[in-house]
Design a protein around this motif. Structure first.
Motif, short mmCIF file in Angstrom:
data_model
loop_
_atom_site.label_atom_id
_atom_site.label_comp_id
_atom_site.label_asym_id
_atom_site.label_seq_id
_atom_site.Cartn_x
_atom_site.Cartn_y
_atom_site.Cartn_z
N ASP A 8 0.84 -1.16 -0.03
CA ASP A 8 0.04 -0.16 -0.01
C ASP A 8 0.88 1.06 -0.07
O ASP A 8 1.66 1.42 1.03
CB ASP A 8 -0.70 -0.19 1.24
CG ASP A 8 -1.84 1.03 1.42
OD1 ASP A 8 -1.71 2.02 0.57
OD2 ASP A 8 -2.72 1.00 2.16
N TYR A 9 0.76 1.97 -1.06
CA TYR A 9 1.78 3.14 -1.34
C TYR A 9 0.96 4.18 -1.14
O TYR A 9 -0.07 4.35 -1.57
CB TYR A 9 2.41 3.19 -2.99
CG TYR A 9 3.31 2.12 -3.21
CD1 TYR A 9 4.90 2.30 -2.84
CD2 TYR A 9 3.11 0.87 -3.75
CE1 TYR A 9 5.64 1.26 -3.02
CE2 TYR A 9 4.07 -0.11 -4.08
CZ TYR A 9 5.20 0.16 -3.93
OH TYR A 9 6.37 -0.82 -4.03
N THR A 10 1.67 5.41 -0.42
CA THR A 10 1.26 6.88 -0.54
C THR A 10 2.32 7.33 -1.63
O THR A 10 3.43 7.33 -1.24
CB THR A 10 1.42 7.57 0.95
OG1 THR A 10 0.38 6.79 1.36
CG2 THR A 10 0.74 8.95 0.49
N HIS A 37 3.94 -11.07 -10.72
CA HIS A 37 3.51 -9.85 -10.32
C HIS A 37 2.22 -9.53 -10.88
O HIS A 37 1.94 -9.85 -12.00
CB HIS A 37 4.35 -8.82 -10.78
CG HIS A 37 4.48 -7.41 -9.96
ND1 HIS A 37 3.26 -6.62 -10.03
CD2 HIS A 37 5.44 -6.91 -9.01
CE1 HIS A 37 3.57 -5.92 -9.20
NE2 HIS A 37 4.80 -5.99 -8.73
N HIS A 38 1.15 -9.16 -9.97
CA HIS A 38 -0.18 -9.05 -10.45
C HIS A 38 -0.53 -7.53 -10.72
O HIS A 38 -1.67 -7.15 -11.31
CB HIS A 38 -1.42 -9.35 -9.35
CG HIS A 38 -0.90 -10.67 -8.71
ND1 HIS A 38 -1.13 -11.83 -9.54
CD2 HIS A 38 -0.33 -11.08 -7.80
CE1 HIS A 38 -0.78 -12.90 -8.77
NE2 HIS A 38 -0.19 -12.50 -7.75
N GLY A 39 0.25 -6.78 -10.89
CA GLY A 39 0.31 -5.26 -11.14
C GLY A 39 0.34 -4.10 -9.92
O GLY A 39 0.12 -4.64 -8.85
N TYR A 40 0.52 -3.01 -10.45
CA TYR A 40 0.31 -1.71 -9.63
C TYR A 40 -1.01 -1.27 -10.12
O TYR A 40 -1.54 -1.16 -11.15
CB TYR A 40 1.17 -0.81 -10.09
CG TYR A 40 2.78 -1.12 -9.38
CD1 TYR A 40 3.11 -0.33 -8.06
CD2 TYR A 40 3.48 -2.17 -9.90
CE1 TYR A 40 4.28 -0.81 -7.65
CE2 TYR A 40 4.63 -2.55 -9.45
CZ TYR A 40 5.21 -1.95 -7.96
OH TYR A 40 6.12 -2.26 -7.64
N TYR A 41 -2.07 -0.64 -8.99
CA TYR A 41 -3.23 -0.03 -9.22
C TYR A 41 -3.26 1.18 -8.65
O TYR A 41 -2.67 1.40 -7.46
CB TYR A 41 -4.31 -0.97 -8.68
CG TYR A 41 -4.21 -2.29 -9.31
CD1 TYR A 41 -5.08 -2.83 -10.25
CD2 TYR A 41 -3.14 -3.39 -8.59
CE1 TYR A 41 -4.91 -3.97 -10.74
CE2 TYR A 41 -3.29 -4.66 -9.25
CZ TYR A 41 -4.12 -4.97 -10.18
OH TYR A 41 -4.23 -6.13 -10.65
N SER A 51 -1.66 4.11 -4.23
CA SER A 51 -1.49 3.18 -5.19
C SER A 51 -1.20 1.64 -4.36
O SER A 51 -1.04 1.58 -3.10
CB SER A 51 0.01 3.12 -5.76
OG SER A 51 0.20 2.12 -6.85
N LEU A 52 -1.63 0.86 -5.06
CA LEU A 52 -1.40 -0.72 -4.58
C LEU A 52 -0.60 -1.63 -5.61
O LEU A 52 -0.91 -1.46 -6.64
CB LEU A 52 -2.83 -1.60 -4.36
CG LEU A 52 -3.46 -0.91 -3.26
CD1 LEU A 52 -4.86 -1.80 -3.26
CD2 LEU A 52 -3.01 -1.01 -1.90
#
Length: 105
Positions: A8-10, A37-41, A51-52
């Motif tokens: 979990d990105y800020t 890798h399932h990706g960045y969202y 972003s996740l």
């Protein structure tokens, strides 16, 4: 047992191009080291500073092999340097998830 990681990105929305480059590098590194890798969202609506990322390894042991590259492998060092130098990531939190059922629906 396979494990999935949720990061979990800020992020700094004004540095989205740098975050996208950072993301692409980590997708390649996870897959190079045997993970999926399932990706960045990014949000379609709502807060623009979130972003996740989701990625899996077949086991915690396989993940630890991947982690052993941090600070040693030049590609890992370069990806971290991009994050640090650009300031695109303000903070992150990692959660290790496991499937609830052996055969999820």
């Amino acid at each position: 047992m396979a494990v999935t990681f949720v990061i979990d990105y800020t992020i700094d929305p004004s540095k989205l191009a740098a975050f996208e480059e950072y993301s692409e590098r980590w997708i390649q590194l996870v897959e190079r080291e045997g993970g999926t890798h399932h990706g960045y969202y990014l949000p379609a609506e709502g807060a623009s500073d979130k972003s996740l990322a989701l990625f899996s390894f077949p086991s915690l042991t396989a993940y630890e092999v991947y982690r052993s590259n941090f600070g040693v492998d030049p590609d890992f060092i370069a990806a971290d340097k991009l994050r640090t130098d650009s300031g695109c990531v303000l903070r992150w939190e990692r959660t290790i998830m496991r499937p609830l059922a052996a055969n999820p629906r």
